[in-house]
Scaffold this motif. Structure first.
Motif, PDB file in Angstrom:
ATOM      1  N   ILE A 154     -14.942  13.855  -0.446  1.00  0.00           N
ATOM      2  CA  ILE A 154     -14.443  12.965   0.605  1.00  0.00           C
ATOM      3  C   ILE A 154     -12.998  12.557   0.293  1.00  0.00           C
ATOM      4  N   VAL A 155     -12.139  12.623   1.311  1.00  0.00           N
ATOM      5  CA  VAL A 155     -10.738  12.209   1.145  1.00  0.00           C
ATOM      6  C   VAL A 155     -10.345  11.267   2.276  1.00  0.00           C
ATOM      7  N   ALA A 156      -9.788  10.111   1.916  1.00  0.00           N
ATOM      8  CA  ALA A 156      -9.223   9.183   2.908  1.00  0.00           C
ATOM      9  C   ALA A 156      -7.704   9.269   2.801  1.00  0.00           C
ATOM     10  N   THR A 157      -7.064   9.761   3.853  1.00  0.00           N
ATOM     11  CA  THR A 157      -5.599   9.870   3.837  1.00  0.00           C
ATOM     12  C   THR A 157      -4.973   8.580   4.363  1.00  0.00           C
ATOM     13  N   GLN A 158      -3.733   8.363   3.953  1.00  0.00           N
ATOM     14  CA  GLN A 158      -3.022   7.138   4.345  1.00  0.00           C
ATOM     15  C   GLN A 158      -1.883   7.508   5.300  1.00  0.00           C
ATOM     16  N   ALA A 191       0.676   2.263  -0.894  1.00  0.00           N
ATOM     17  CA  ALA A 191      -0.338   3.223  -1.342  1.00  0.00           C
ATOM     18  C   ALA A 191      -1.425   2.535  -2.167  1.00  0.00           C
ATOM     19  N   SER A 192      -1.009   1.696  -3.123  1.00  0.00           N
ATOM     20  CA  SER A 192      -1.997   1.037  -3.980  1.00  0.00           C
ATOM     21  C   SER A 192      -2.867   0.060  -3.189  1.00  0.00           C
ATOM     22  N   ARG A 193      -2.271  -0.617  -2.194  1.00  0.00           N
ATOM     23  CA  ARG A 193      -3.065  -1.534  -1.357  1.00  0.00           C
ATOM     24  C   ARG A 193      -4.105  -0.773  -0.541  1.00  0.00           C
ATOM     25  N   ALA A 194      -3.688   0.387  -0.013  1.00  0.00           N
ATOM     26  CA  ALA A 194      -4.615   1.205   0.780  1.00  0.00           C
ATOM     27  C   ALA A 194      -5.745   1.748  -0.097  1.00  0.00           C
ATOM     28  N   HIS A 195      -5.425   2.105  -1.348  1.00  0.00           N
ATOM     29  CA  HIS A 195      -6.471   2.562  -2.279  1.00  0.00           C
ATOM     30  C   HIS A 195      -7.528   1.468  -2.479  1.00  0.00           C
ATOM     31  N   GLN A 196      -7.068   0.236  -2.608  1.00  0.00           N
ATOM     32  CA  GLN A 196      -8.002  -0.879  -2.805  1.00  0.00           C
ATOM     33  C   GLN A 196      -8.952  -1.033  -1.608  1.00  0.00           C
ATOM     34  N   GLN A 197      -8.414  -0.790  -0.425  1.00  0.00           N
ATOM     35  CA  GLN A 197      -9.247  -0.873   0.782  1.00  0.00           C
ATOM     36  C   GLN A 197     -10.213   0.306   0.891  1.00  0.00           C
ATOM     37  N   ASN A 198      -9.760   1.476   0.460  1.00  0.00           N
ATOM     38  CA  ASN A 198     -10.520   2.709   0.699  1.00  0.00           C
ATOM     39  C   ASN A 198     -11.533   3.073  -0.379  1.00  0.00           C
ATOM     40  N   ILE A 199     -11.321   2.616  -1.608  1.00  0.00           N
ATOM     41  CA  ILE A 199     -12.070   3.195  -2.724  1.00  0.00           C
ATOM     42  C   ILE A 199     -13.584   2.955  -2.635  1.00  0.00           C
ATOM     43  N   CYS A 224      -1.831   9.454  -5.880  1.00  0.00           N
ATOM     44  CA  CYS A 224      -0.694   9.270  -4.971  1.00  0.00           C
ATOM     45  C   CYS A 224      -1.125   8.476  -3.738  1.00  0.00           C
ATOM     46  N   ASP A 225      -1.257   9.139  -2.592  1.00  0.00           N
ATOM     47  CA  ASP A 225      -1.565   8.391  -1.363  1.00  0.00           C
ATOM     48  C   ASP A 225      -2.877   8.816  -0.716  1.00  0.00           C
ATOM     49  N   ASP A 226      -3.697   9.601  -1.434  1.00  0.00           N
ATOM     50  CA  ASP A 226      -5.030   9.945  -0.931  1.00  0.00           C
ATOM     51  C   ASP A 226      -6.088   9.344  -1.843  1.00  0.00           C
ATOM     52  N   THR A 227      -7.038   8.619  -1.250  1.00  0.00           N
ATOM     53  CA  THR A 227      -8.162   8.097  -2.021  1.00  0.00           C
ATOM     54  C   THR A 227      -9.299   9.097  -1.860  1.00  0.00           C
ATOM     55  N   ALA A 228      -9.777   9.654  -2.977  1.00  0.00           N
ATOM     56  CA  ALA A 228     -10.789  10.704  -2.883  1.00  0.00           C
ATOM     57  C   ALA A 228     -11.915  10.478  -3.879  1.00  0.00           C
ATOM     58  N   ALA A 229     -13.110  10.889  -3.466  1.00  0.00           N
ATOM     59  CA  ALA A 229     -14.287  10.846  -4.338  1.00  0.00           C
ATOM     60  C   ALA A 229     -15.123  12.080  -4.065  1.00  0.00           C
ATOM     61  N   ALA A 230     -15.732  12.606  -5.114  1.00  0.00           N
ATOM     62  CA  ALA A 230     -16.569  13.793  -4.978  1.00  0.00           C
ATOM     63  C   ALA A 230     -17.749  13.673  -5.924  1.00  0.00           C
TER      64      ALA A 230
END
Length: 340
Positions: A32-36, A50-58, A15-21
């Motif tokens: 780790i979670v990056a919220t938008q 949302a998809s653009r922010a994921h590209q920046q955050n991932i 959805c709108d959170d980019t997360a990695a663990a």
């Protein structure tokens, strides 16, 4: 527990959170979670943004997860990712990155169903938290889903009740919007309800057969109620906000608990676990604690950080799939609708 170290790098982007663990043998090393915040001004999630922010955050989120876990990418055993359900544009970012990284490192790829992961979050190795025993009932409640699931094994799950229209999180957020509260409004309804009278105003409970739910009629009832009362008194909301929020929350929790009680009676299973963003709601948590005392249920309530979208839950699902050697092919694609 396996002899060797199994390090799972997990990616969540439904959805709108980019997360990695990173998890090692089911224990979290980083989450780790990056919220938008860009969506707040629009009163809801805008898929394209949302998809653009994921590209920046991932990339930075994954880098941070590996660094915090003190793991080099060459030590990663497999990569788990959210295949669905969710927003297609958001899922594509996570899916594409996971496939590329797994291919580059020549390690297994593991696809995870987001809703299964919410349930399996209860199996994260966490001090002070019991794990459910099979079989148990899981209630997954979020902005997009409302389900009651019979869980007989890690990946043997059957949906025995679900919403026929809107999800419970939608009912909370739309009710908040009607009251003029900012997005996301669900947590604010919970906050104000703590100081209000839950029986100040009466809202109807939808009549739905079996174990299914419906919330569209409830939202309409809240809208008509607010319109009617503000016509009589333009300051009605301001004067009664806490009582309105408490009454809305009381009714929604009543709807959920009525169905959950019916599910326990029909299945004979009195172990109940909750998951999903709405399981952070204090009223729902309290209702389950009360049910333990009143009806002898055993309830499992996750830590707050595992209720909203996060990669730790994707990682624990990936870990159990790794133990079964249930790996995905590199040709796999994201699925916005993904039933289990």
């Amino acid at each position: 527990m396996p002899d060797q170290k199994i390090n799972i790098l997990a990616i969540e982007s439904s959805c709108d959170d980019t997360a990695a663990a990173v998890l090692c043998n089911g224990k979290i090393l980083s989450n780790i979670v990056a919220t938008q915040e860009v969506h707040q001004q629009y009163g809801g999630v805008v898929p394209e943004l949302a998809s653009r922010a994921h590209q920046q955050n991932i990339v930075p989120v994954i880098h941070q997860a590996l660094a915090k876990a003190n793991i080099d990418k060459k030590d990663v055993s497999a990569i788990a990712f959210t295949r669905g359900p969710g927003l297609m544009g958001s899922l594509l970012v996570g899916t594409s990155f996971a496939k590329s990284l797994a291919m580059g490192l020549n390690i297994p790829l593991i696809e995870v169903n987001h809703m299964q992961a919410h349930i399996l979050a209860h199996f994260i190795e966490e001090d002070g938290f019991d794990k459910p025993e099979f079989p148990f009932l899981a209630m997954t409640i979020s902005g997009g889903h409302t389900q009651i699931v019979r869980v007989t094994d890690y990946f043997k799950m059957e949906v025995i009740g679900e919403t026929t229209d809107d999800a419970v999180g939608e009912a909370f957020d739309k009710s908040a919007k009607i009251l003029g509260l900012p997005y996301p409004g669900g947590p604010l309804v919970d906050k104000y309800s703590k100081e209000g009278n839950p029986k100040a105003f009466k809202f109807p409970k939808p009549r739905v057969d079996g174990l299914n739910f419906s919330f569209s009629g409830f939202k309409t009832a809240v809208l008509y109620f607010v319109q009617r009362e503000t016509k009589k008194d333009p300051d009605f909301i301001e004067k009664n906000l806490k009582d309105i929020c408490a009454s809305i929350q009381y009714t929604i929790i009543g709807i959920l608990m009525d169905k959950l009680k019916k599910a326990v009676q029909e299945t004979g299973i009195n172990q109940v676990a909750i998951g999903g963003g709405v399981s952070a709601n204090s009223g729902i948590r309290q209702a389950l604690r009360d049910a333990e005392k009143k009806w002898g249920w055993k309830c499992y309530i996750p830590k707050f950080e595992y209720t909203t979208d996060n990669a730790a839950m994707i990682g624990i699902a990936g870990y159990h799939k790794y133990l079964k050697e249930d790996f995905a092919d590199y040709s796999i694609t994201a699925q916005s609708r993904y039933k289990f």
